[in-house]
Motif scaffolding. Sequence first.
Motif, PDB file in Angstrom:
ATOM      1  N   UNK A  68       0.824  -1.192   0.000  1.00  0.00           N
ATOM      2  CA  UNK A  68       0.000   0.000   0.000  1.00  0.00           C
ATOM      3  C   UNK A  68       0.858   1.241   0.000  1.00  0.00           C
ATOM      4  N   UNK A  69       0.226   2.371   0.292  1.00  0.00           N
ATOM      5  CA  UNK A  69       0.891   3.673   0.303  1.00  0.00           C
ATOM      6  C   UNK A  69       0.826   4.238   1.713  1.00  0.00           C
ATOM      7  N   UNK A  70       1.922   4.810   2.162  1.00  0.00           N
ATOM      8  CA  UNK A  70       1.956   5.498   3.455  1.00  0.00           C
ATOM      9  C   UNK A  70       2.174   6.980   3.217  1.00  0.00           C
ATOM     10  N   UNK A  71       1.348   7.792   3.859  1.00  0.00           N
ATOM     11  CA  UNK A  71       1.508   9.240   3.812  1.00  0.00           C
ATOM     12  C   UNK A  71       1.714   9.715   5.246  1.00  0.00           C
ATOM     13  N   UNK A  72       2.919  10.129   5.542  1.00  0.00           N
ATOM     14  CA  UNK A  72       3.244  10.612   6.884  1.00  0.00           C
ATOM     15  C   UNK A  72       3.525  12.108   6.806  1.00  0.00           C
ATOM     16  N   UNK A  73       2.862  12.879   7.647  1.00  0.00           N
ATOM     17  CA  UNK A  73       3.114  14.313   7.725  1.00  0.00           C
ATOM     18  C   UNK A  73       3.262  14.697   9.185  1.00  0.00           C
ATOM     19  N   UNK A  84      -1.580  14.410  -1.673  1.00  0.00           N
ATOM     20  CA  UNK A  84      -2.330  13.511  -2.543  1.00  0.00           C
ATOM     21  C   UNK A  84      -1.616  13.300  -3.877  1.00  0.00           C
ATOM     22  N   UNK A  85      -1.030  14.362  -4.408  1.00  0.00           N
ATOM     23  CA  UNK A  85      -0.333  14.261  -5.686  1.00  0.00           C
ATOM     24  C   UNK A  85       0.832  13.282  -5.614  1.00  0.00           C
ATOM     25  N   UNK A  86       1.655  13.395  -4.580  1.00  0.00           N
ATOM     26  CA  UNK A  86       2.808  12.489  -4.447  1.00  0.00           C
ATOM     27  C   UNK A  86       2.366  11.067  -4.111  1.00  0.00           C
ATOM     28  N   UNK A  87       1.259  10.931  -3.398  1.00  0.00           N
ATOM     29  CA  UNK A  87       0.729   9.590  -3.140  1.00  0.00           C
ATOM     30  C   UNK A  87       0.331   8.926  -4.452  1.00  0.00           C
ATOM     31  N   UNK A  88      -0.231   9.706  -5.368  1.00  0.00           N
ATOM     32  CA  UNK A  88      -0.567   9.168  -6.682  1.00  0.00           C
ATOM     33  C   UNK A  88       0.656   8.725  -7.445  1.00  0.00           C
ATOM     34  N   UNK A  89       1.730   9.496  -7.362  1.00  0.00           N
ATOM     35  CA  UNK A  89       2.991   9.101  -7.999  1.00  0.00           C
ATOM     36  C   UNK A  89       3.482   7.777  -7.418  1.00  0.00           C
ATOM     37  N   UNK A  90       3.459   7.676  -6.084  1.00  0.00           N
ATOM     38  CA  UNK A  90       3.923   6.456  -5.415  1.00  0.00           C
ATOM     39  C   UNK A  90       3.131   5.242  -5.892  1.00  0.00           C
ATOM     40  N   UNK A  91       1.810   5.401  -6.011  1.00  0.00           N
ATOM     41  CA  UNK A  91       0.970   4.287  -6.453  1.00  0.00           C
ATOM     42  C   UNK A  91       1.276   3.890  -7.885  1.00  0.00           C
ATOM     43  N   UNK A 131       0.526  -0.113  -8.057  1.00  0.00           N
ATOM     44  CA  UNK A 131      -0.708  -0.142  -7.281  1.00  0.00           C
ATOM     45  C   UNK A 131      -1.866   0.526  -8.035  1.00  0.00           C
ATOM     46  N   UNK A 132      -1.552   1.552  -8.795  1.00  0.00           N
ATOM     47  CA  UNK A 132      -2.605   2.309  -9.474  1.00  0.00           C
ATOM     48  C   UNK A 132      -3.250   1.524 -10.600  1.00  0.00           C
ATOM     49  N   UNK A 133      -2.533   0.537 -11.137  1.00  0.00           N
ATOM     50  CA  UNK A 133      -3.041  -0.223 -12.283  1.00  0.00           C
ATOM     51  C   UNK A 133      -3.445  -1.640 -11.912  1.00  0.00           C
ATOM     52  N   UNK A 134      -3.402  -1.957 -10.628  1.00  0.00           N
ATOM     53  CA  UNK A 134      -3.709  -3.327 -10.204  1.00  0.00           C
ATOM     54  C   UNK A 134      -5.194  -3.628 -10.279  1.00  0.00           C
ATOM     55  N   UNK A 135      -6.024  -2.589 -10.346  1.00  0.00           N
ATOM     56  CA  UNK A 135      -7.468  -2.786 -10.428  1.00  0.00           C
ATOM     57  C   UNK A 135      -8.106  -3.227  -9.132  1.00  0.00           C
ATOM     58  N   UNK A 167      -6.595  16.399   2.237  1.00  0.00           N
ATOM     59  CA  UNK A 167      -5.962  15.259   1.569  1.00  0.00           C
ATOM     60  C   UNK A 167      -7.009  14.249   1.118  1.00  0.00           C
ATOM     61  N   UNK A 168      -7.922  13.906   1.997  1.00  0.00           N
ATOM     62  CA  UNK A 168      -8.940  12.908   1.658  1.00  0.00           C
ATOM     63  C   UNK A 168      -9.863  13.402   0.551  1.00  0.00           C
ATOM     64  N   UNK A 169     -10.111  14.697   0.490  1.00  0.00           N
ATOM     65  CA  UNK A 169     -10.941  15.259  -0.569  1.00  0.00           C
ATOM     66  C   UNK A 169     -10.236  15.187  -1.921  1.00  0.00           C
ATOM     67  N   UNK A 170      -8.919  15.370  -1.910  1.00  0.00           N
ATOM     68  CA  UNK A 170      -8.145  15.407  -3.156  1.00  0.00           C
ATOM     69  C   UNK A 170      -7.711  14.031  -3.635  1.00  0.00           C
ATOM     70  N   UNK A 171      -7.574  13.075  -2.719  1.00  0.00           N
ATOM     71  CA  UNK A 171      -6.963  11.787  -3.033  1.00  0.00           C
ATOM     72  C   UNK A 171      -7.636  11.035  -4.188  1.00  0.00           C
ATOM     73  N   UNK A 172      -8.965  10.967  -4.278  1.00  0.00           N
ATOM     74  CA  UNK A 172      -9.579  10.194  -5.365  1.00  0.00           C
ATOM     75  C   UNK A 172      -9.187  10.659  -6.765  1.00  0.00           C
ATOM     76  N   UNK A 173      -8.833  11.922  -6.923  1.00  0.00           N
ATOM     77  CA  UNK A 173      -8.424  12.415  -8.234  1.00  0.00           C
ATOM     78  C   UNK A 173      -7.089  11.828  -8.669  1.00  0.00           C
ATOM     79  N   UNK A 174      -6.281  11.383  -7.720  1.00  0.00           N
ATOM     80  CA  UNK A 174      -4.950  10.854  -8.028  1.00  0.00           C
ATOM     81  C   UNK A 174      -4.869   9.347  -7.857  1.00  0.00           C
ATOM     82  N   UNK A 175      -5.750   8.795  -7.042  1.00  0.00           N
ATOM     83  CA  UNK A 175      -5.765   7.357  -6.795  1.00  0.00           C
ATOM     84  C   UNK A 175      -7.210   6.922  -6.567  1.00  0.00           C
ATOM     85  N   UNK A 176      -7.939   6.653  -7.676  1.00  0.00           N
ATOM     86  CA  UNK A 176      -9.393   6.409  -7.571  1.00  0.00           C
ATOM     87  C   UNK A 176      -9.786   5.243  -6.666  1.00  0.00           C
TER      88      UNK A 176
END
Length: 340
Positions: free
Chosen positions: A126-131, A245-252, A257-261, A284-293
């Motif tokens: 999975x993806x970890x986002x730590x701030x 959210x943008x960098x989380x999308x890059x990580x996926x 992960x982004x193409x695993x379906x 972050x949660x509002x923006x995340x679906x645009x980068x990782x549906x």
Amino acid sequence: MTHQATATALYLGVDAGNSKTAALVSTASGEVVGAGRSGCGDIYGAPTPEAAVDAVMSAVGTALGRAGADPSALAGAAFRLAGVDWPEDAAYWDDALARRQPSLVRRTILNDGYAAIRCGEPSGIGVAIAAGTAAAIAARGPSGELWDMGWWGQHAMGAIGLANDALKAVFLAELDLAPPTALTQALLTHYSRSTAEELNHWLTAREGGAGPRDRTSCARVVTAVAKDGDPVATDIVRAQGQHLATYAGVAARRTGLATAGAPVSVVLSGSVLMAEGSPVAAALLEELPAHLPHAQPHRGALPPVAGALLDALGENGITVTDGVTARVAGSMPAKDFLAT
């Protein structure tokens, strides 16, 4: 927490950052039997790289001492270290550990961003986002692919980003180059300064001024002002969520992960995201679906050092079940062990 020496195989997890280094030792069942902490374990952030090694070894030594064990009892270890950003950084640590703990041959060394994945996703996929003070984003894909943000991050995030953007807004407003903002009075009150000029001077003075931790201490003030509706602070918070959210999308994408379906676990951690009612987490949660549906976000239930320990178990043949995770959680040291 001190235990008697035992012949049972033990496992070590280390989470090293700029504010602290923490180490846990557990049995194969997940019972934590030793803990230790020390200072900065980041080879980029410590006074010297060797000072970072000293800090990590100090935390490890304390954890082993409280477990009543020596390094030869360790069947596996996971070092999750801030500043492991390039291959030569991992090589530096590999050489340092070989010199300082030659019996510790079953070990992995990764950026500290990976520690948070198992804090909310036992499989470690999975993806970890730590701030927290800064931000760390890392991902492990279904076939074991790894990617972490490291020096690829081109935006200041976490408390550093919130503080920098807020102070910039205040100083630009003082120069009539940006809109007035409630951040001005809030930060003056927080720092016990009378004017924006006095605050700017204190933050940048060559002698007798603020330290780096003084600058980032206003992060909670920024989010509070945003929650009160100030447009400037709200924009700062929203931008933070968008960047994360943008960098989380890059990580996926980089780890498949982004193409695993399939649904993708996204684990949130760090003081900025874990604070009650965090507006940064909301953005972050509002923006995340645009980068990782297919994202399935959730907050980590354990601190990153526990995630590092679960990595040590999982990488050495121990299935990380809910029971193992529960035993780690139930045997953690007191909360003040991780206080900063």
